[in-house]
Design a protein around this motif. Structure first.
Motif, PDB file in Angstrom:
ATOM      1  N   MET A   1       0.867  -1.234  -0.033  1.00 35.19           N
ATOM      2  CA  MET A   1      -0.079  -0.217  -0.013  1.00 35.19           C
ATOM      3  C   MET A   1       0.837   1.400  -0.013  1.00 35.19           C
ATOM      4  N   GLY A   2       0.381   2.491  -0.536  1.00 34.90           N
ATOM      5  CA  GLY A   2       1.161   3.520  -0.632  1.00 34.90           C
ATOM      6  C   GLY A   2       0.928   4.443   0.639  1.00 34.90           C
ATOM      7  N   LYS A   3       1.585   5.526   0.499  1.00 33.31           N
ATOM      8  CA  LYS A   3       1.830   6.304   1.762  1.00 33.31           C
ATOM      9  C   LYS A   3       0.499   6.662   2.100  1.00 33.31           C
ATOM     10  N   GLN A   4       0.403   6.739   3.449  1.00 34.91           N
ATOM     11  CA  GLN A   4      -0.787   7.073   4.137  1.00 34.91           C
ATOM     12  C   GLN A   4      -2.193   6.736   3.865  1.00 34.91           C
ATOM     13  N   ASP A   5      -2.267   5.413   3.504  1.00 32.28           N
ATOM     14  CA  ASP A   5      -3.383   4.624   3.041  1.00 32.28           C
ATOM     15  C   ASP A   5      -4.357   4.044   4.405  1.00 32.28           C
ATOM     16  N   TYR A   6      -3.879   4.751   5.549  1.00 33.05           N
ATOM     17  CA  TYR A   6      -4.862   4.590   6.701  1.00 33.05           C
ATOM     18  C   TYR A   6      -4.963   5.918   7.342  1.00 33.05           C
ATOM     19  N   ASP A   7      -5.855   6.122   7.990  1.00 28.18           N
ATOM     20  CA  ASP A   7      -6.290   7.062   8.921  1.00 28.18           C
ATOM     21  C   ASP A   7      -5.448   7.145  10.240  1.00 28.18           C
ATOM     22  N   TYR A   8      -5.392   5.770  10.794  1.00 28.38           N
ATOM     23  CA  TYR A   8      -4.811   5.695  11.940  1.00 28.38           C
ATOM     24  C   TYR A   8      -3.801   4.206  11.791  1.00 28.38           C
ATOM     25  N   LEU A   9      -2.722   4.370  12.451  1.00 25.06           N
ATOM     26  CA  LEU A   9      -2.154   3.008  13.056  1.00 25.06           C
ATOM     27  C   LEU A   9      -2.100   3.046  14.302  1.00 25.06           C
ATOM     28  N   GLY A  12      -0.861  -1.960  19.116  1.00 23.71           N
ATOM     29  CA  GLY A  12      -1.300  -2.664  20.202  1.00 23.71           C
ATOM     30  C   GLY A  12      -2.702  -3.025  20.053  1.00 23.71           C
ATOM     31  N   ALA A  13      -2.930  -4.367  20.268  1.00 25.85           N
ATOM     32  CA  ALA A  13      -4.475  -4.773  20.173  1.00 25.85           C
ATOM     33  C   ALA A  13      -5.203  -5.086  21.185  1.00 25.85           C
ATOM     34  N   GLY A  14      -4.906  -4.107  22.168  1.00 27.09           N
ATOM     35  CA  GLY A  14      -5.621  -4.503  23.756  1.00 27.09           C
ATOM     36  C   GLY A  14      -6.769  -3.358  23.593  1.00 27.09           C
ATOM     37  N   LEU A  15      -7.449  -3.224  24.665  1.00 27.31           N
ATOM     38  CA  LEU A  15      -8.568  -2.783  25.001  1.00 27.31           C
ATOM     39  C   LEU A  15      -8.755  -1.276  24.565  1.00 27.31           C
ATOM     40  N   PHE A  16      -7.784  -0.537  24.729  1.00 35.16           N
ATOM     41  CA  PHE A  16      -7.737   1.128  24.434  1.00 35.16           C
ATOM     42  C   PHE A  16      -7.940   1.003  22.823  1.00 35.16           C
ATOM     43  N   ASN A  17      -7.266   0.492  22.292  1.00 35.96           N
ATOM     44  CA  ASN A  17      -7.040   0.573  20.512  1.00 35.96           C
ATOM     45  C   ASN A  17      -8.553  -0.006  20.030  1.00 35.96           C
ATOM     46  N   ALA A  18      -8.908  -0.975  20.867  1.00 36.35           N
ATOM     47  CA  ALA A  18     -10.173  -1.827  20.177  1.00 36.35           C
ATOM     48  C   ALA A  18     -11.101  -0.780  20.302  1.00 36.35           C
ATOM     49  N   ILE A  19     -11.094  -0.014  21.418  1.00 32.93           N
ATOM     50  CA  ILE A  19     -12.543   0.966  21.642  1.00 32.93           C
ATOM     51  C   ILE A  19     -12.118   2.036  20.156  1.00 32.93           C
ATOM     52  N   PHE A  20     -10.997   2.460  20.390  1.00 34.87           N
ATOM     53  CA  PHE A  20     -10.364   3.465  19.599  1.00 34.87           C
ATOM     54  C   PHE A  20     -11.157   3.134  17.975  1.00 34.87           C
ATOM     55  N   ALA A  21     -10.900   1.905  17.715  1.00 32.22           N
ATOM     56  CA  ALA A  21     -10.911   1.212  16.140  1.00 32.22           C
ATOM     57  C   ALA A  21     -12.585   1.289  16.101  1.00 32.22           C
ATOM     58  N   ASN A  22     -13.127   0.848  17.202  1.00 32.74           N
ATOM     59  CA  ASN A  22     -14.700   0.819  17.194  1.00 32.74           C
ATOM     60  C   ASN A  22     -15.247   2.079  16.706  1.00 32.74           C
ATOM     61  N   GLU A  23     -14.942   3.214  17.228  1.00 32.32           N
ATOM     62  CA  GLU A  23     -15.298   4.476  16.939  1.00 32.32           C
ATOM     63  C   GLU A  23     -14.924   4.950  15.565  1.00 32.32           C
ATOM     64  N   ALA A  24     -13.736   4.622  15.153  1.00 28.76           N
ATOM     65  CA  ALA A  24     -13.092   4.972  13.870  1.00 28.76           C
ATOM     66  C   ALA A  24     -13.834   4.199  12.854  1.00 28.76           C
ATOM     67  N   ALA A  25     -14.498   3.125  12.970  1.00 30.71           N
ATOM     68  CA  ALA A  25     -15.269   2.333  11.994  1.00 30.71           C
ATOM     69  C   ALA A  25     -16.703   3.110  11.804  1.00 30.71           C
ATOM     70  N   CYS A  31      -8.254   1.533   9.557  1.00 30.22           N
ATOM     71  CA  CYS A  31      -7.174   1.560  10.672  1.00 30.22           C
ATOM     72  C   CYS A  31      -6.315   0.164  10.240  1.00 30.22           C
ATOM     73  N   LEU A  32      -4.851   0.373  10.446  1.00 29.23           N
ATOM     74  CA  LEU A  32      -4.028  -0.583  10.583  1.00 29.23           C
ATOM     75  C   LEU A  32      -3.545  -0.924  11.885  1.00 29.23           C
ATOM     76  N   LEU A 221       6.249   1.959   9.823  1.00 28.52           N
ATOM     77  CA  LEU A 221       4.919   1.545   9.391  1.00 28.52           C
ATOM     78  C   LEU A 221       4.077   2.972   9.836  1.00 28.52           C
ATOM     79  N   MET A 222       4.692   3.896  10.515  1.00 27.28           N
ATOM     80  CA  MET A 222       4.139   5.028  10.920  1.00 27.28           C
ATOM     81  C   MET A 222       3.770   5.893   9.438  1.00 27.28           C
ATOM     82  N   LYS A 223       4.557   5.797   8.388  1.00 22.87           N
ATOM     83  CA  LYS A 223       4.152   6.472   7.238  1.00 22.87           C
ATOM     84  C   LYS A 223       3.069   5.913   6.412  1.00 22.87           C
ATOM     85  N   LEU A 224       2.514   4.841   6.908  1.00 21.99           N
ATOM     86  CA  LEU A 224       1.230   4.467   6.113  1.00 21.99           C
ATOM     87  C   LEU A 224       0.072   4.834   6.638  1.00 21.99           C
ATOM     88  N   ALA A 225       0.131   5.759   7.900  1.00 18.02           N
ATOM     89  CA  ALA A 225      -1.155   6.432   8.603  1.00 18.02           C
ATOM     90  C   ALA A 225      -1.057   7.855   8.622  1.00 18.02           C
TER      91      ALA A 225
END
Length: 370
Positions: A1-9, A12-25, A31-32, A221-225
């Motif tokens: 994938m090219g540069k900044q194909d994601y809004d968020y990188l 960690g796949a724990g609770l904090f990022n799970a809730i964040f991903a749920n809202e992002a969706a 999200c990557l 990987l930060m370059k992707l988001a």
């Protein structure tokens, strides 16, 4: 994938990022997710063994008095009505936790709250400015409760003699003069039916996920988001430039036993210093299981070092001062945000983790509906 194909990188796949991903969706954001373990779910991950949902990284009971957070979580899963009522084992005698009239009756043969209050008052150390943990505990609950149910457990938990621990670790010890064994005072509590995994599967379902990837070795990987949410150790991110923050780590020994009921309770603490583990979990009791076998976990508190999993921040004055230095660096970052227990160096309960994730998302994107 090219540069900044994601809004968020999301690191960690724990609770904090799970809730964040749920809202992002909900806003159609992409999200990557990068996770160094071989599974999503962080420390809430459950493994099904013998038909039992085993809490692989220690017991997790969701509890909160925040109605909005409770309703939010109920959209992600269905909770059972488990009530956390742990026991303490001292020299093969069992006592109820938190300390309540059942504890005092078993300990002293007393029957009334007034008798229990008098007994504790007689035993309390009368000291205005306790210098260490031991003096603080003795000034709050007296000798019997401290020596039998607090001292050994605490020393195992922290790996230090209680007289070497700072007094501020305990500002108060919950004591109830009722026969109420419910460990939490919160309005709502329970465990997701079928374990925690379904929450993460739902929250991350629209994300691209890369497991077994150590972000610290793949910072490109930060370059992707457009933006990165980092839930690892903040001091590790900055290469420990101000020194290491301190943590306690845990070791777990899981056993399958050919009995349908080993200890009759989900959680039993072992308060003697001589017994190396701090507690035994029997996982089937979290979900009222009736399976023919059982799975138990012995939990050991160990000293953390680089390479081990950090579980509990050690909130001494030295560590807080060091964290403040890292926090200053974090505030200067563009499009990089730190969250969760390790990113914010805070001992978050799960409901507070959910609140913090929702708050960060709100600050970045506007209103979150609860």
């Amino acid at each position: 994938m090219g540069k900044q194909d994601y809004d968020y990188l999301l690191v960690g796949a724990g609770l904090f990022n799970a809730i964040f991903a749920n809202e992002a969706a909900k806003l159609g954001k992409k999200c990557l997710v990068v996770e160094k373990r071989e599974h999503i779910g962080g420390n809430l991950y459950c493994e099904n063994i013998e038909g039992i949902n085993v809490h692989k990284y220690g017991a997790h009971i969701f509890h909160t008095s925040n109605k909005g957070i409770w309703q939010y979580m109920n959209e992600l899963c269905e909770f059972n009505n488990y009530i956390n009522s742990p026991l303490a084992n001292y020299k093969n005698k069992l006592f109820n936790l938190p300390f309540n009239m059942n504890t005092f009756s078993r300990l002293w043969g007393l029957n009334t709250p007034e008798e229990a209050k008098q007994k504790i008052e007689q035993q309390r150390l009368k000291i205005e400015n306790p210098k260490n943990f031991e003096e603080q505990a003795l000034s709050l609950v007296g000798t019997d409760i401290y020596k039998m149910l607090i001292k050994g457990y605490t020393e195992k938990q922290w790996g230090l003699d209680a007289r070497l621990l700072p007094a501020f670790i305990i500002k108060r010890i919950p004591i109830r003069f009722t026969y109420n064994n419910n460990y939490f005072n919160d309005t709502y509590q329970g465990i997701p039916k079928g374990g925690y995994n379904s929450i993460f599967e739902k929250c991350f379902k629209d994300c691209d996920i890369r497991l077994n990837v150590d972000f610290m070795e793949n910072k490109d990987l930060m370059k992707l988001a457009s933006k990165t949410i980092f839930t690892g150790m903040i001091d590790q991110y900055y290469a420990y430039c101000y020194g290491q923050l301190e943590y306690r780590s845990l070791n777990f020994e899981h056993e399958i036993l050919s009995t349908d009921n080993f200890q009759g309770n989900a959680v039993i603490n072992f308060t003697e210093r001589e017994i190396p583990y701090t507690r035994i979990l029997e996982h089937k009791h979290f979900e009222f299981g009736t399976q023919p076998k059982t799975v138990i976990t012995k939990e050991f508190s160990i000293e953390w070092r680089v390479g081990l999993e950090p579980y509990y921040p050690i909130n001494t004055a030295v560590n807080q001062k060091r964290f403040a230095q890292y926090e200053k660096l974090a505030k200067k970052e563009q499009n990089l945000y730190f969250g969760g227990r390790l990113g914010e160096y805070k001992y978050y309960d799960m409901d507070k983790t959910v609140e913090a994730a929702l708050q960060l998302f709100k600050e970045m994107n506007g209103e979150v509906k609860l």
